[in-house]
Design a protein around this motif. Sequence first.
Motif, PDB file in Angstrom:
ATOM      1  N   ALA A  11       0.859  -1.184   0.000  1.00  0.00           N
ATOM      2  CA  ALA A  11       0.000   0.000   0.000  1.00  0.00           C
ATOM      3  C   ALA A  11       0.896   1.234   0.000  1.00  0.00           C
ATOM      4  CB  ALA A  11      -0.907   0.010   1.227  1.00  0.00           C
ATOM      5  N   PRO A  12       0.405   2.357  -0.507  1.00  0.00           N
ATOM      6  CA  PRO A  12       1.209   3.586  -0.451  1.00  0.00           C
ATOM      7  C   PRO A  12       1.631   3.892   0.981  1.00  0.00           C
ATOM      8  CG  PRO A  12      -0.699   3.887  -1.879  1.00  0.00           C
ATOM      9  CD  PRO A  12      -0.886   2.561  -1.205  1.00  0.00           C
ATOM     10  N   ALA A  13       2.903   4.210   1.180  1.00  0.00           N
ATOM     11  CA  ALA A  13       3.445   4.418   2.523  1.00  0.00           C
ATOM     12  C   ALA A  13       3.013   5.754   3.113  1.00  0.00           C
ATOM     13  CB  ALA A  13       4.964   4.339   2.479  1.00  0.00           C
ATOM     14  N   ASN A  14       2.823   5.776   4.414  1.00  0.00           N
ATOM     15  CA  ASN A  14       2.480   7.015   5.115  1.00  0.00           C
ATOM     16  C   ASN A  14       3.686   7.939   5.259  1.00  0.00           C
ATOM     17  OD1 ASN A  14      -0.278   6.456   5.657  1.00  0.00           O
ATOM     18  ND2 ASN A  14       0.340   5.075   7.300  1.00  0.00           N
ATOM     19  N   ARG A  15       4.870   7.369   5.347  1.00  0.00           N
ATOM     20  CA  ARG A  15       6.091   8.136   5.499  1.00  0.00           C
ATOM     21  C   ARG A  15       7.062   7.750   4.390  1.00  0.00           C
ATOM     22  NH1 ARG A  15       3.496  10.935   8.109  1.00  0.00           N
ATOM     23  NH2 ARG A  15       3.570  11.377  10.343  1.00  0.00           N
ATOM     24  N   ASN A  16       7.976   8.660   4.074  1.00  0.00           N
ATOM     25  CA  ASN A  16       8.928   8.416   3.003  1.00  0.00           C
ATOM     26  C   ASN A  16      10.352   8.529   3.558  1.00  0.00           C
ATOM     27  OD1 ASN A  16      10.674   8.786   0.663  1.00  0.00           O
ATOM     28  ND2 ASN A  16       8.798   9.071  -0.513  1.00  0.00           N
ATOM     29  N   PRO A  17      11.162   7.464   3.461  1.00  0.00           N
ATOM     30  CA  PRO A  17      12.508   7.498   4.038  1.00  0.00           C
ATOM     31  C   PRO A  17      13.430   8.517   3.378  1.00  0.00           C
ATOM     32  CG  PRO A  17      12.229   5.568   2.658  1.00  0.00           C
ATOM     33  CD  PRO A  17      10.875   6.189   2.798  1.00  0.00           C
ATOM     34  N   TYR A  18      13.072   9.002   2.184  1.00  0.00           N
ATOM     35  CA  TYR A  18      13.867  10.035   1.516  1.00  0.00           C
ATOM     36  C   TYR A  18      13.514  11.440   2.005  1.00  0.00           C
ATOM     37  CZ  TYR A  18      15.215   6.591  -2.063  1.00  0.00           C
ATOM     38  OH  TYR A  18      15.718   5.510  -2.730  1.00  0.00           O
TER      39      TYR A  18
ATOM     40  N   LEU B 286      18.433  11.465   7.717  1.00  0.00           N
ATOM     41  CA  LEU B 286      17.383  10.790   6.965  1.00  0.00           C
ATOM     42  C   LEU B 286      17.750   9.330   6.755  1.00  0.00           C
ATOM     43  CD1 LEU B 286      16.525  13.425   4.203  1.00  0.00           C
ATOM     44  CD2 LEU B 286      14.945  12.551   5.928  1.00  0.00           C
ATOM     45  N   VAL B 287      16.740   8.473   6.747  1.00  0.00           N
ATOM     46  CA  VAL B 287      16.971   7.046   6.540  1.00  0.00           C
ATOM     47  C   VAL B 287      17.604   6.798   5.177  1.00  0.00           C
ATOM     48  CG1 VAL B 287      15.829   4.806   6.292  1.00  0.00           C
ATOM     49  CG2 VAL B 287      15.125   6.374   8.115  1.00  0.00           C
ATOM     50  N   LYS B 288      17.125   7.516   4.159  1.00  0.00           N
ATOM     51  CA  LYS B 288      17.685   7.399   2.808  1.00  0.00           C
ATOM     52  C   LYS B 288      18.228   8.758   2.376  1.00  0.00           C
ATOM     53  CE  LYS B 288      16.899   4.382  -0.002  1.00  0.00           C
ATOM     54  NZ  LYS B 288      17.717   3.278  -0.558  1.00  0.00           N
ATOM     55  N   LYS B 289      19.404   8.752   1.749  1.00  0.00           N
ATOM     56  CA  LYS B 289      19.987   9.999   1.284  1.00  0.00           C
ATOM     57  C   LYS B 289      19.187  10.557   0.108  1.00  0.00           C
ATOM     58  CE  LYS B 289      24.769   9.125   2.679  1.00  0.00           C
ATOM     59  NZ  LYS B 289      26.165   8.999   2.201  1.00  0.00           N
ATOM     60  N   GLY B 290      18.998  11.861   0.126  1.00  0.00           N
ATOM     61  CA  GLY B 290      18.287  12.516  -0.963  1.00  0.00           C
ATOM     62  C   GLY B 290      18.074  13.971  -0.639  1.00  0.00           C
ATOM     63  N   ASP B 291      17.899  14.759  -1.660  1.00  0.00           N
ATOM     64  CA  ASP B 291      17.692  16.200  -1.475  1.00  0.00           C
ATOM     65  C   ASP B 291      16.387  16.574  -2.154  1.00  0.00           C
ATOM     66  OD1 ASP B 291      18.028  18.835  -0.830  1.00  0.00           O
ATOM     67  OD2 ASP B 291      19.447  19.263  -2.456  1.00  0.00           O
ATOM     68  N   PHE B 292      15.278  16.303  -1.460  1.00  0.00           N
ATOM     69  CA  PHE B 292      13.963  16.524  -2.037  1.00  0.00           C
ATOM     70  C   PHE B 292      13.227  17.590  -1.235  1.00  0.00           C
ATOM     71  CE2 PHE B 292      15.202  12.092  -2.791  1.00  0.00           C
ATOM     72  CZ  PHE B 292      15.200  12.080  -4.183  1.00  0.00           C
ATOM     73  N   VAL B 293      12.688  18.563  -1.939  1.00  0.00           N
ATOM     74  CA  VAL B 293      12.021  19.693  -1.293  1.00  0.00           C
ATOM     75  C   VAL B 293      10.642  19.302  -0.781  1.00  0.00           C
ATOM     76  CG1 VAL B 293      11.177  22.046  -1.639  1.00  0.00           C
ATOM     77  CG2 VAL B 293      13.296  21.310  -2.739  1.00  0.00           C
ATOM     78  N   THR B 294       9.960  18.418  -1.492  1.00  0.00           N
ATOM     79  CA  THR B 294       8.625  17.973  -1.088  1.00  0.00           C
ATOM     80  C   THR B 294       8.576  16.454  -1.078  1.00  0.00           C
ATOM     81  OG1 THR B 294       7.744  17.873  -3.349  1.00  0.00           O
ATOM     82  CG2 THR B 294       7.594  19.996  -2.195  1.00  0.00           C
ATOM     83  N   ARG B 295       7.618  15.929  -0.337  1.00  0.00           N
ATOM     84  CA  ARG B 295       7.441  14.476  -0.301  1.00  0.00           C
ATOM     85  C   ARG B 295       7.075  13.957  -1.686  1.00  0.00           C
ATOM     86  NH1 ARG B 295       3.222  10.736   1.082  1.00  0.00           N
ATOM     87  NH2 ARG B 295       4.003   8.963   2.290  1.00  0.00           N
ATOM     88  N   GLN B 296       6.309  14.752  -2.436  1.00  0.00           N
ATOM     89  CA  GLN B 296       5.863  14.337  -3.764  1.00  0.00           C
ATOM     90  C   GLN B 296       7.031  14.187  -4.741  1.00  0.00           C
ATOM     91  OE1 GLN B 296       4.437  16.749  -1.941  1.00  0.00           O
ATOM     92  NE2 GLN B 296       2.515  15.685  -1.435  1.00  0.00           N
TER      93      GLN B 296
END
Length: 235
Positions: A141-148, A162-172
């Motif tokens: 199912a789509p996750a409630n939280r995003n490790p990125y 962060l659990v996963k490395k990434g440089d994301f401004v929004t969850r989307q």
Amino acid sequence: MYNGKVVLCIIPARGGSKGLPGKNIKELLGKPLIAYSIEQARHSKYIDRVIVSTDSKEIADISKQCGAEAPFIRPKEYAEDESSIFDVLLHAMDWVEKKENYSFDILVLLHVTAPLRNSEDIDNCIELLVKKNADSIFSVAPANRNPYFNMVEVSKDGKVRLVKKGDFVTRQSAPEVFDMNASIYVWWKDVLREKRATLLENSHIYIMPKERSVDIDDAIDFKIAEILLKEAEGN
């Protein structure tokens, strides 16, 4: 049967439960919880047999009343808190193959604690296994939280990251991730026997909506399932 392949469904239902005592046969809207999974399996277009693996005579008797088979009582060594689900499945597979000389090709695992799936979800997973020639299929199912984006971990020195490395401004904008919803698992019998794992090199996912993905572990989950089932029956 699907595409000439015989499909066996196993529903594990241990007598002991610490999070919610007796949950496998606890009444949910007037029916024992296990009845939902049995009915869904029996209404599948492709499942040939539905077997409940349990260490409890009471659960076995109720399962039979609901239309499943319970041809054996699971040995104690496969009914402990630390017992592997793969040992449970292989015990059941060995039993029908050796005791009954029963041959099958595909194994479906349904957990009792996911009563909101439907028969179409099960059939879609079976179809996906064959069409993709996958090693295994499991529902998510789509996750409630995003490790990125909004899941963190604390290192031994107390630093947070962060659990996963990434440089994301929004969850989307972060990569899409999913929760394994503990509802449906499908393997080729021989792959399961050899690999004894869910996530394999050629595994594929089947995405289910959140409203059909409740996994009952405690009283709060049970209440949520009750509310969602009432709403579903009202539609």
